[in-house]
Scaffold this motif. Structure first.
Motif, short mmCIF file in Angstrom:
data_model
loop_
_atom_site.label_atom_id
_atom_site.label_comp_id
_atom_site.label_asym_id
_atom_site.label_seq_id
_atom_site.Cartn_x
_atom_site.Cartn_y
_atom_site.Cartn_z
N GLU A 80 0.83 -1.21 0.00
CA GLU A 80 0.00 0.00 0.00
C GLU A 80 0.87 1.26 0.00
O GLU A 80 0.62 2.20 -0.77
CB GLU A 80 -0.92 0.00 1.22
CG GLU A 80 -1.87 1.20 1.25
CD GLU A 80 -2.81 1.16 2.43
OE1 GLU A 80 -3.60 2.10 2.59
OE2 GLU A 80 -2.77 0.17 3.19
N MET A 81 1.89 1.27 0.83
CA MET A 81 2.79 2.42 0.88
C MET A 81 3.55 2.56 -0.43
O MET A 81 3.74 3.67 -0.95
CB MET A 81 3.77 2.28 2.04
CG MET A 81 4.70 3.48 2.22
SD MET A 81 5.85 3.24 3.60
CE MET A 81 4.71 3.09 4.97
N ALA A 83 2.61 1.53 -3.43
CA ALA A 83 1.68 2.00 -4.45
C ALA A 83 1.46 3.50 -4.33
O ALA A 83 1.39 4.22 -5.35
CB ALA A 83 0.35 1.26 -4.35
N SER A 84 1.37 4.00 -3.11
CA SER A 84 1.17 5.44 -2.90
C SER A 84 2.36 6.24 -3.42
O SER A 84 2.19 7.30 -4.04
CB SER A 84 0.96 5.73 -1.41
OG SER A 84 -0.22 5.11 -0.94
N ARG A 85 3.56 5.73 -3.20
CA ARG A 85 4.76 6.42 -3.68
C ARG A 85 4.81 6.42 -5.21
O ARG A 85 5.22 7.40 -5.83
CB ARG A 85 6.02 5.74 -3.13
CG ARG A 85 6.13 5.83 -1.61
CD ARG A 85 7.45 5.26 -1.14
NE ARG A 85 8.57 6.10 -1.57
CZ ARG A 85 9.84 5.78 -1.43
NH1 ARG A 85 10.16 4.61 -0.91
NH2 ARG A 85 10.79 6.59 -1.82
N VAL A 87 2.19 6.23 -7.30
CA VAL A 87 1.15 7.13 -7.80
C VAL A 87 1.60 8.58 -7.67
O VAL A 87 1.39 9.40 -8.57
CB VAL A 87 -0.18 6.90 -7.04
CG1 VAL A 87 -1.18 8.00 -7.37
CG2 VAL A 87 -0.75 5.53 -7.40
N ALA A 88 2.24 8.90 -6.55
CA ALA A 88 2.74 10.27 -6.34
C ALA A 88 3.79 10.62 -7.38
O ALA A 88 3.83 11.74 -7.92
CB ALA A 88 3.30 10.42 -4.93
N SER A 91 2.17 11.23 -10.75
CA SER A 91 1.41 12.49 -10.80
C SER A 91 2.30 13.68 -11.11
O SER A 91 1.82 14.73 -11.55
CB SER A 91 0.68 12.72 -9.47
OG SER A 91 1.61 12.97 -8.42
#
Length: 215
Positions: A80-81, A83-85, A87-88, A91
């Motif tokens: 989860e962490m 994936a967040s990195r 996606v960031a 972006s």
């Protein structure tokens, strides 16, 4: 047949000379032409660079990659962490819509799906993600969108009108699976080069086949 000692020396030299590789933490073992690499590399991108560098070595019958990443040996970030990195990071990429790329992570292995505009953009996304800490592997399933004939023709017309003050009436554009074929007659070699360059820069174009003649 090259001896194991000679092959070992060539592998060592290849790794030391390759600028994109830090070989200080890589150990090489050779037995009957089978090369085994152990140790650590800082990221997935460098691991891929090692594999590419050794593909052309004559006498290497098989390559065993036992190189680990720091994230494997010291700590593993949650998917989860991670994936967040990812996606960031995506972006912040210019000319890429935030919802364009779908990201899936499983035990540090990343799968990318979705449409992108060019092969260059597809490669840039993979390169970016390989550098992110915690990424163990990347499966790049991004698809380059099929360009529209009108988009390619517009790109060529714009280039010719700006650089050579000519129109595109004599150029025929055919597209299949991202491959653009240009045919017809143009007035000069400069115009021919400009048309091919413009077509290659249109979104979704993977390859340009030049069948243009010069009057």
């Amino acid at each position: 047949m090259k001896s194991d000692e000679a092959l070992w020396q060539e592998i060592e030299q290849t790794l030391r000379w390759e600028r994109t590789i830090d070989a200080r933490q890589i150990r090489v073992h050779v037995h009957n032409g089978v090369v085994t690499l152990t140790g650590t590399v800082p990221n997935m991108l460098e691991k891929q660079a090692v594999e590419r560098a050794l593909q052309g070595v004559v006498g290497c019958r098989a390559l065993v990659m036992e190189l680990s990443l720091p994230s494997e040996s010291t700590y593993v970030k949650s998917d989860e962490m991670l994936a967040s990195r990812i996606v960031a990071a995506l972006s912040r990429m210019p000319e890429l819509s935030a919802d364009r790329v779908c990201v899936e992570t499983e035990h540090g292995c990343v799968t990318l799906t979705g449409p992108v505009d060019t092969e260059k953009q597809r490669h840039a996304i993979e390169t970016l993600i390989c550098k992110i800490e915690g990424v163990i592997g990347v499966s790049n399933q991004l698809a380059v969108r099929e360009p529209a004939v009108d988009d390619v023709a517009t790109q060529i017309t714009l280039a010719l009108s700006m650089r050579l003050k000519r129109e595109i009436d004599s150029i025929s554009v055919d597209i299949s699976d991202g491959i653009v074929t240009l045919s017809g007659i143009v007035g000069s070699l400069d115009e021919k080069r400009a048309a091919c360059l413009a077509a290659s820069q249109a979104q979704g174009v993977r390859q340009v086949i030049d069948q243009l003649g010069v009057a």
